[in-house]
Design a protein around this motif. Structure first.
Motif, PDB file in Angstrom:
ATOM      1  N   HIS A 298       0.796  -1.228   0.000  1.00 18.44           N
ATOM      2  CA  HIS A 298       0.000   0.000   0.000  1.00 18.44           C
ATOM      3  C   HIS A 298       0.831   1.282   0.000  1.00 18.44           C
ATOM      4  CE1 HIS A 298      -2.011   3.368   2.100  1.00 18.44           C
ATOM      5  NE2 HIS A 298      -3.090   2.966   1.464  1.00 18.44           N
ATOM      6  N   SER A 299       1.809   1.403   0.871  1.00 18.69           N
ATOM      7  CA  SER A 299       2.583   2.634   0.974  1.00 18.69           C
ATOM      8  C   SER A 299       3.984   2.341   1.462  1.00 18.69           C
ATOM      9  CB  SER A 299       1.885   3.637   1.906  1.00 18.69           C
ATOM     10  OG  SER A 299       1.586   3.048   3.155  1.00 18.69           O
ATOM     11  N   HIS A 369      -1.690   1.770   7.821  1.00 13.57           N
ATOM     12  CA  HIS A 369      -2.002   2.812   6.843  1.00 13.57           C
ATOM     13  C   HIS A 369      -0.942   3.911   6.892  1.00 13.57           C
ATOM     14  CE1 HIS A 369      -5.082   5.144   4.354  1.00 13.57           C
ATOM     15  NE2 HIS A 369      -4.884   3.991   3.720  1.00 13.57           N
ATOM     16  N   ASN A 370      -1.312   5.160   6.590  1.00 10.72           N
ATOM     17  CA  ASN A 370      -0.347   6.215   6.307  1.00 10.72           C
ATOM     18  C   ASN A 370       0.337   6.774   7.551  1.00 10.72           C
ATOM     19  OD1 ASN A 370      -1.162   5.981   3.662  1.00 10.72           O
ATOM     20  ND2 ASN A 370      -2.513   7.760   3.715  1.00 10.72           N
ATOM     21  N   GLY A 371       1.626   7.064   7.408  1.00 14.19           N
ATOM     22  CA  GLY A 371       2.375   7.661   8.502  1.00 14.19           C
ATOM     23  C   GLY A 371       3.620   8.366   7.998  1.00 14.19           C
ATOM     24  N   GLN A 384       2.065   6.526  12.836  1.00 20.34           N
ATOM     25  CA  GLN A 384       1.313   5.845  11.784  1.00 20.34           C
ATOM     26  C   GLN A 384      -0.157   5.692  12.148  1.00 20.34           C
ATOM     27  OE1 GLN A 384       2.898   1.964  10.912  1.00 20.34           O
ATOM     28  NE2 GLN A 384       1.718   1.728   9.040  1.00 20.34           N
ATOM     29  N   SER A 385      -0.997   5.804  11.125  1.00 22.79           N
ATOM     30  CA  SER A 385      -2.433   5.559  11.271  1.00 22.79           C
ATOM     31  C   SER A 385      -2.744   4.080  11.106  1.00 22.79           C
ATOM     32  CB  SER A 385      -3.217   6.347  10.216  1.00 22.79           C
ATOM     33  OG  SER A 385      -3.256   7.712  10.511  1.00 22.79           O
ATOM     34  N   TRP A 386      -3.750   3.626  11.863  1.00 22.71           N
ATOM     35  CA  TRP A 386      -4.233   2.250  11.751  1.00 22.71           C
ATOM     36  C   TRP A 386      -5.762   2.250  11.675  1.00 22.71           C
ATOM     37  CZ3 TRP A 386      -1.136  -2.196  11.601  1.00 22.71           C
ATOM     38  CH2 TRP A 386       0.244  -1.943  11.709  1.00 22.71           C
ATOM     39  N   TYR A 387      -6.342   3.231  10.981  1.00 25.01           N
ATOM     40  CA  TYR A 387      -7.795   3.370  10.914  1.00 25.01           C
ATOM     41  C   TYR A 387      -8.373   3.352  12.340  1.00 25.01           C
ATOM     42  CZ  TYR A 387      -7.669   2.716   5.790  1.00 25.01           C
ATOM     43  OH  TYR A 387      -7.439   2.840   4.449  1.00 25.01           O
ATOM     44  N   GLN A 388      -9.320   2.474  12.635  1.00 24.52           N
ATOM     45  CA  GLN A 388      -9.901   2.491  13.978  1.00 24.52           C
ATOM     46  C   GLN A 388      -8.978   1.864  15.027  1.00 24.52           C
ATOM     47  OE1 GLN A 388     -14.263   2.315  14.647  1.00 24.52           O
ATOM     48  NE2 GLN A 388     -14.399   1.635  12.517  1.00 24.52           N
ATOM     49  N   GLY A 389      -7.800   1.418  14.581  1.00 24.11           N
ATOM     50  CA  GLY A 389      -6.766   1.015  15.530  1.00 24.11           C
ATOM     51  C   GLY A 389      -6.044   2.208  16.120  1.00 24.11           C
TER      52      GLY A 389
END
Length: 473
Positions: A298-299, A369-371, A384-389
């Protein structure tokens, strides 16, 4: 969400069906593994706290108006939204305020900024390139997807100045200044072609490079379409646990490190390291696959020395609850790779996986996800983002033994149904962490930890996470 191409959160369609057996085969509750916060309840480590929150405002306050990526300029945060973008004044991080909102539907509307220019990715077929267009179908040869360019010299009144159509649209893009040409280059990532899509024909093993002349942005145009995978890349297939890995039909994200002439590509089924010496002809140095644990590359994020790359696996396209015992610690995680050797002999060497150690509820979409880096000289630390994490801060200075050093998260949006939400992007900028929450809006977080303290002194006038700057000497 698109039906014809799996994009971002739309990628749950195929993966969720394949993962359904895994989800149904276990009765293990994430609640049994750790204490999960209640609906909208905030949980955090002792060294992290929320200093401000600004909810989404009309017309971006609907559940379908997802908040997306963030770019920064002159103490302003520009946050993309499936329906346009929002410019926040963050001169006072404890009191962010909205400067302007631009309604311009087009999903995902990922953003980047260079000087007085803002770039916006449109990846959903529209009837035309205007901001009052209507949804269309990608099977229509007259539909439009691509890059939009705005003049933001007046942040309170952005002006739409140009558009460039690109094959298969623009899911994400990466901005790289080219001072010799007096322009900005945008490396456009898009994927998933099909025979019935006139503007997105297979094999589509390429990217589009859009040049935007700084003094004449209205002349923006595609100047190159380098083929990255003449051999087709990863053909896709089934992982050992029964879930599918994506075939490579383009790239999802490209991260450039201009000062090192490097670029890292997260290209669906492949992780790629590029030489960027010739900006119009990125050249592959090395290419790796993980056909055991990765489903969708993904990234990517370099460390400051340019000797490591973090690749993320967006298993389920951001729509599945993968932070649980069912998927374990290696699926939907980060992969840490060291860059070994020099010049054309450089190679990517896998060292370890990292995933947040807290299980999430089965109603929470959660995956890597994005960071971005937290700029600490001599250490490799990432937020870093982990959505609802939620938001995680972790140290990968020791590539083989990464560890989380802080976190902040909300409980699920619902304890009875899966509602897509959580933090899309979390980036460190001038002393604070800024998080774009899909449903909740803008969060400003602080971390107070001896390991991240030196970052407080690093300041940027402009920051795009996919155009990594070098800090320190």
């Amino acid at each position: 969400m698109k039906v014809r191409r799996r994009r971002g959160l739309g990628a749950i369609i195929a993966t969720s069906a394949l993962a359904a057996g895994l989800l149904a085969s276990t009765a293990t509750s994430a609640t049994a593994q750790n204490s999960i916060p209640g609906v909208d309840e905030i949980s955090h480590s002792r060294n992290m706290s929320q200093v401000a929150h600004l909810p989404k405002q009309p017309p971006f306050d609907t559940q379908a108006a997802f908040g997306t990526d963030i770019a920064f300029t002159d103490n302003h945060a520009i946050v993309g939204n499936y329906d346009g973008f929002v410019i926040y004044d963050i001169n006072k991080p404890h009191k962010p305020r909205i400067v302007s909102q631009v309604l311009c539907p087009g999903g995902q509307n990922d953003v980047s900024v260079s000087g007085d220019l803002l770039f916006l990715s449109t990846d959903y077929a529209r009837t035309n390139d205007s901001c009052v267009s209507e949804p269309s179908t990608s099977a229509d040869p007259n539909s439009w997807e691509g890059i939009k360019v705005f003049d933001i010299s007046d942040l309170a009144n952005p002006e739409y100045v140009a558009s460039v159509r690109t094959d298969c649209g623009s899911h994400t893009h990466t901005m790289v200044p080219d001072r010799k040409r007096g322009s900005v280059l945008l490396y456009v990532s898009s994927y998933s072609p099909a025979e019935d899509l006139p503007n997105c024909q297979p094999p589509h093993d390429k990217i589009s490079i859009v040049e935007v002349p700084v003094k004449h942005p209205e002349r923006a145009a595609v100047v190159a379409t380098p083929v990255l995978f003449p051999d087709g890349g990863n053909p896709g297939g089934e992982n050992p646990d029964g879930t599918r890995r994506s075939a490579t039909t383009g790239c999802h994200d490209l991260t450039a490190y201009p000062q090192k002439n490097l670029m890292a590509g997260a290209c669906m089924g492949d992780g790629v390291l590029f030489d960027l010496s010739d900006k119009l002809n990125p050249r592959i140095i090395d290419q790796v696959q993980d056909n055991v644990n990765f489903a969708f590359w993904h990234s990517a994020t370099f460390n400051n020395a340019g000797t490591k790359v973090i690749y993320t696996d967006e298993l389920g396209g951001g729509g599945l609850p993968t932070c649980n015992a069912t998927f374990g610690s290696k699926r939907g995680a980060d992969g840490i790779y060291d860059i070994r050797g020099r010049g054309d002999n450089r190679s990517l060497e896998f060292r370890s996986y990292f995933k947040i150690p807290r299980h999430q509820a089965e109603t929470e979409n959660c995956v890597a996800h994005n960071g971005s880096l937290i700029p600490v000289k001599g250490r490799d630390i990432m937020v870093q983002s982990w959505y609802q994490g939620g938001v995680s801060v972790w140290d990968f200075t020791d590539s083989a033994n990464p560890k989380e050093i802080g976190y902040w998260e909300r409980g699920p949006l619902s304890d009875t149904e899966r509602v897509i939400g959580g933090t899309w992007s979390a980036y460190y900028y001038n002393g604070y962490i800024y998080s774009s929450d899909i449903q909740k809006g803008l969060d400003v977080l602080a971390i107070r930890d001896w390991r991240t303290a030196p970052a407080k002194w690093v300041r940027y006038d402009e920051f795009n996470a996919q155009t990594q700057p070098r800090y320190g000497r």
